[in-house]
Motif scaffolding. Structure first.
Motif, PDB file in Angstrom:
ATOM      1  N   UNK A  79       0.833  -1.212   0.000  1.00 21.06           N
ATOM      2  CA  UNK A  79       0.000   0.000   0.000  1.00 21.06           C
ATOM      3  C   UNK A  79       0.864   1.258   0.000  1.00 21.06           C
ATOM      4  N   UNK A  80       1.960   1.227   0.767  1.00 18.59           N
ATOM      5  CA  UNK A  80       2.864   2.368   0.850  1.00 18.59           C
ATOM      6  C   UNK A  80       3.465   2.676  -0.520  1.00 18.59           C
ATOM      7  N   UNK A  81       3.962   1.648  -1.208  1.00 21.02           N
ATOM      8  CA  UNK A  81       4.563   1.864  -2.531  1.00 21.02           C
ATOM      9  C   UNK A  81       3.540   2.338  -3.555  1.00 21.02           C
ATOM     10  N   UNK A  82       2.359   1.749  -3.550  1.00 15.94           N
ATOM     11  CA  UNK A  82       1.329   2.178  -4.495  1.00 15.94           C
ATOM     12  C   UNK A  82       0.925   3.635  -4.246  1.00 15.94           C
ATOM     13  N   UNK A  83       0.809   4.022  -2.971  1.00 13.92           N
ATOM     14  CA  UNK A  83       0.463   5.407  -2.657  1.00 13.92           C
ATOM     15  C   UNK A  83       1.583   6.355  -3.067  1.00 13.92           C
ATOM     16  N   UNK A  84       2.842   5.917  -2.891  1.00 12.57           N
ATOM     17  CA  UNK A  84       3.983   6.764  -3.239  1.00 12.57           C
ATOM     18  C   UNK A  84       4.039   7.044  -4.741  1.00 12.57           C
ATOM     19  N   UNK A  85       3.710   6.073  -5.560  1.00 15.11           N
ATOM     20  CA  UNK A  85       3.794   6.234  -7.008  1.00 15.11           C
ATOM     21  C   UNK A  85       2.455   6.593  -7.647  1.00 15.11           C
ATOM     22  N   UNK A  86       1.453   6.951  -6.839  1.00 13.32           N
ATOM     23  CA  UNK A  86       0.140   7.306  -7.373  1.00 13.32           C
ATOM     24  C   UNK A  86       0.231   8.566  -8.231  1.00 13.32           C
ATOM     25  N   UNK A  87      -0.293   8.526  -9.450  1.00 13.89           N
ATOM     26  CA  UNK A  87      -0.251   9.719 -10.296  1.00 13.89           C
ATOM     27  C   UNK A  87      -1.440  10.638 -10.040  1.00 13.89           C
ATOM     28  N   UNK A  88      -1.246  11.898 -10.313  1.00 16.69           N
ATOM     29  CA  UNK A  88      -2.350  12.846 -10.276  1.00 16.69           C
ATOM     30  C   UNK A  88      -3.271  12.503 -11.446  1.00 16.69           C
ATOM     31  N   UNK A  89      -4.569  12.346 -11.203  1.00 16.60           N
ATOM     32  CA  UNK A  89      -5.455  11.922 -12.281  1.00 16.60           C
ATOM     33  C   UNK A  89      -5.595  12.949 -13.405  1.00 16.60           C
ATOM     34  N   UNK A  90      -5.282  14.195 -13.138  1.00 19.57           N
ATOM     35  CA  UNK A  90      -5.413  15.225 -14.170  1.00 19.57           C
ATOM     36  C   UNK A  90      -4.117  15.389 -14.958  1.00 19.57           C
ATOM     37  N   UNK A  91      -2.993  15.559 -14.240  1.00 19.34           N
ATOM     38  CA  UNK A  91      -1.720  15.830 -14.913  1.00 19.34           C
ATOM     39  C   UNK A  91      -0.932  14.571 -15.239  1.00 19.34           C
ATOM     40  N   UNK A  92      -1.176  13.485 -14.497  1.00 17.74           N
ATOM     41  CA  UNK A  92      -0.409  12.263 -14.689  1.00 17.74           C
ATOM     42  C   UNK A  92       0.920  12.266 -13.962  1.00 17.74           C
ATOM     43  N   UNK A  93       1.263  13.380 -13.326  1.00 17.60           N
ATOM     44  CA  UNK A  93       2.522  13.457 -12.572  1.00 17.60           C
ATOM     45  C   UNK A  93       2.323  12.858 -11.187  1.00 17.60           C
ATOM     46  N   UNK A  94       3.422  12.400 -10.602  1.00 19.50           N
ATOM     47  CA  UNK A  94       3.325  11.835  -9.260  1.00 19.50           C
ATOM     48  C   UNK A  94       2.872  12.890  -8.269  1.00 19.50           C
ATOM     49  N   UNK A  95       2.016  12.504  -7.336  1.00 15.42           N
ATOM     50  CA  UNK A  95       1.511  13.411  -6.309  1.00 15.42           C
ATOM     51  C   UNK A  95       2.551  13.588  -5.214  1.00 15.42           C
ATOM     52  N   UNK A  96       3.136  12.497  -4.776  1.00 17.61           N
ATOM     53  CA  UNK A  96       4.112  12.507  -3.686  1.00 17.61           C
ATOM     54  C   UNK A  96       5.509  12.469  -4.293  1.00 17.61           C
ATOM     55  N   UNK A  97       6.326  13.469  -3.976  1.00 20.63           N
ATOM     56  CA  UNK A  97       7.665  13.560  -4.553  1.00 20.63           C
ATOM     57  C   UNK A  97       8.730  12.924  -3.653  1.00 20.63           C
ATOM     58  N   UNK A  98       8.583  13.057  -2.344  1.00 25.85           N
ATOM     59  CA  UNK A  98       9.552  12.497  -1.388  1.00 25.85           C
ATOM     60  C   UNK A  98       8.787  11.833  -0.265  1.00 25.85           C
ATOM     61  N   UNK A  99       9.391  10.759   0.274  1.00 25.45           N
ATOM     62  CA  UNK A  99       8.686  10.028   1.324  1.00 25.45           C
ATOM     63  C   UNK A  99       9.691   9.283   2.198  1.00 25.45           C
ATOM     64  N   UNK A 100       9.321   9.088   3.454  1.00 25.90           N
ATOM     65  CA  UNK A 100      10.122   8.296   4.391  1.00 25.90           C
ATOM     66  C   UNK A 100       9.171   7.351   5.119  1.00 25.90           C
ATOM     67  N   UNK A 101       9.544   6.100   5.194  1.00 24.54           N
ATOM     68  CA  UNK A 101       8.786   5.123   5.977  1.00 24.54           C
ATOM     69  C   UNK A 101       9.670   4.713   7.146  1.00 24.54           C
ATOM     70  N   UNK A 102       9.300   5.109   8.338  1.00 23.28           N
ATOM     71  CA  UNK A 102      10.087   4.801   9.531  1.00 23.28           C
ATOM     72  C   UNK A 102       9.318   3.804  10.387  1.00 23.28           C
ATOM     73  N   UNK A 103       9.916   2.664  10.628  1.00 20.84           N
ATOM     74  CA  UNK A 103       9.313   1.608  11.443  1.00 20.84           C
ATOM     75  C   UNK A 103      10.398   1.017  12.347  1.00 20.84           C
TER      76      UNK A 103
END
Length: 94
Positions: free
Chosen positions: A50-74
């Motif tokens: 889910x984390x990876x899919x959300x990270x690479x989710x495109x903007x439905x209008x522009x097609x560009x990625x919504x999230x540019x940088x991300x950190x998963x801390x566990x």
């Protein structure tokens, strides 16, 4: 019924990202499971997927990625199987 669609802030369901699915497929084909040297059936947890899919989710209008940088801390070892069968410990000894 409220207005729907990307122009009203609605996002498509996770998993529609072609780039995210491609990244997941590549990881499964080319990464070695913990404790093994050769690529094999590399498995991600549901949370990691889910984390990876959300990270690479495109903007439905522009097609560009919504999230540019991300950190998963566990906590260390959070994704290890119940048996704890990971690779060797790394780190300073003595």
């Amino acid at each position: 019924m409220p207005p729907r669609g990307p122009e009203h802030g609605e996002r498509p369901a996770l998993g529609r990202s072609v780039l995210g699915r491609s990244v997941l497929d590549w990881m499964r084909a080319h990464l070695a499971p913990p404790g093994q040297d050769a690529p094999g059936p590399f498995a991600l947890t549901e949370e990691q997927t889910r984390f990876l899919l959300a990270h690479f989710e495109p903007d439905p209008v522009t097609g560009r990625r919504i999230i540019r940088r991300v950190v998963l801390a566990r906590p260390r070892g959070w994704a290890m199987p119940a048996g704890g069968g990971g690779g060797q410990e790394r780190g300073g000894g003595a």
